[in-house]
Scaffold this motif. Sequence first.
Motif, PDB file in Angstrom:
ATOM      1  N   LEU A 106       0.829  -1.204   0.000  1.00  0.00           N
ATOM      2  CA  LEU A 106       0.000   0.000   0.000  1.00  0.00           C
ATOM      3  C   LEU A 106       0.869   1.263   0.000  1.00  0.00           C
ATOM      4  O   LEU A 106       0.572   2.237  -0.702  1.00  0.00           O
ATOM      5  CB  LEU A 106      -0.923   0.000   1.221  1.00  0.00           C
ATOM      6  N   MET A 107       1.947   1.226   0.795  1.00  0.00           N
ATOM      7  CA  MET A 107       2.840   2.379   0.838  1.00  0.00           C
ATOM      8  C   MET A 107       3.530   2.584  -0.505  1.00  0.00           C
ATOM      9  O   MET A 107       3.681   3.718  -0.970  1.00  0.00           O
ATOM     10  CB  MET A 107       3.880   2.201   1.951  1.00  0.00           C
ATOM     11  N   GLU A 108       3.937   1.495  -1.154  1.00  0.00           N
ATOM     12  CA  GLU A 108       4.586   1.610  -2.461  1.00  0.00           C
ATOM     13  C   GLU A 108       3.627   2.196  -3.496  1.00  0.00           C
ATOM     14  O   GLU A 108       4.017   3.043  -4.305  1.00  0.00           O
ATOM     15  CB  GLU A 108       5.081   0.247  -2.921  1.00  0.00           C
ATOM     16  N   ALA A 109       2.363   1.755  -3.459  1.00  0.00           N
ATOM     17  CA  ALA A 109       1.374   2.303  -4.390  1.00  0.00           C
ATOM     18  C   ALA A 109       1.167   3.793  -4.138  1.00  0.00           C
ATOM     19  O   ALA A 109       1.051   4.586  -5.089  1.00  0.00           O
ATOM     20  CB  ALA A 109       0.057   1.549  -4.246  1.00  0.00           C
ATOM     21  N   ARG A 110       1.146   4.184  -2.875  1.00  0.00           N
ATOM     22  CA  ARG A 110       0.972   5.602  -2.543  1.00  0.00           C
ATOM     23  C   ARG A 110       2.172   6.417  -3.000  1.00  0.00           C
ATOM     24  O   ARG A 110       2.023   7.528  -3.524  1.00  0.00           O
ATOM     25  CB  ARG A 110       0.744   5.757  -1.045  1.00  0.00           C
ATOM     26  N   LEU A 111       3.385   5.872  -2.812  1.00  0.00           N
ATOM     27  CA  LEU A 111       4.588   6.578  -3.259  1.00  0.00           C
ATOM     28  C   LEU A 111       4.606   6.727  -4.777  1.00  0.00           C
ATOM     29  O   LEU A 111       4.997   7.784  -5.299  1.00  0.00           O
ATOM     30  CB  LEU A 111       5.836   5.825  -2.799  1.00  0.00           C
ATOM     31  N   ASN A 112       4.173   5.689  -5.485  1.00  0.00           N
ATOM     32  CA  ASN A 112       4.123   5.785  -6.944  1.00  0.00           C
ATOM     33  C   ASN A 112       3.104   6.828  -7.397  1.00  0.00           C
ATOM     34  O   ASN A 112       3.350   7.548  -8.370  1.00  0.00           O
ATOM     35  CB  ASN A 112       3.786   4.416  -7.542  1.00  0.00           C
ATOM     36  N   ARG A 113       1.975   6.904  -6.700  1.00  0.00           N
ATOM     37  CA  ARG A 113       0.989   7.938  -7.046  1.00  0.00           C
ATOM     38  C   ARG A 113       1.545   9.335  -6.780  1.00  0.00           C
ATOM     39  O   ARG A 113       1.323  10.265  -7.562  1.00  0.00           O
ATOM     40  CB  ARG A 113      -0.301   7.724  -6.247  1.00  0.00           C
TER      41      ARG A 113
END
Length: 231
Positions: free
Chosen positions: A207-214
């Motif tokens: 979830l954190m990786e997806a947020r960082l990519n966004r």
Amino acid sequence: MEGVTIAVNGASLSPLTLFLQADIVVKAVMIGLVLASVWTWSVILGHGFRIRRIARNNEAFERDFWKAEDIDRVYDGPGRADLPSAKVFSAGVAEWRRSTGGKRVDREGTRARLSTAMSAAVAAEMDRLSDRLNILATIGSVGPFVGLFGTVWGIMRAFTDIAASQNTSLGVVAPGIAEALFATALGLFAAIPAVIAYNRLTHRLNLMEARLNRFADGFHSTLSRALESEA
């Protein structure tokens, strides 16, 4: 007398008694599994609280960033924080300054380099955050087999005692079998929390990786618009 016999038999099946009566090999297995369990819980608690704190601080940084009007001021202030979002932001700003510092600006090349720099920063931060999760994965997969090894060894010893005493009564067989099965129980005691925590922490990191990519995509869009507005 019957009550006394039951009490004695119950005491003989206590974890401490089972450990003390076990073979030296089974004792070594038990000690290793207990240490693995302690290590597992230290990683679960320490890493779990750390990931939660970082996720909360990331959200605060991104919220303040999108409200800011001066990117350079953010870069010189909160952008220096030791946070994944701040590292991605700093990587983007650093690449922006290098790519637009000359007289001639290659817009498409700059966009590609910005994307590469921020993607690399995201990957580096996720590698740093997931560094200790391999411990949980290892204990979760190996723990039951280590406990099973202790069980097999303990059962072999129990059968050896049966053969030596030439007595197959339950009183002779039960202690050795109990010691052996206790090793398996310790293996599961170490492995089950490790597997559950590994899956849970991996989910949080995803979830954190997806947020960082966004966040990286949004910042890339902002810089891309600024690039188009330059003469």
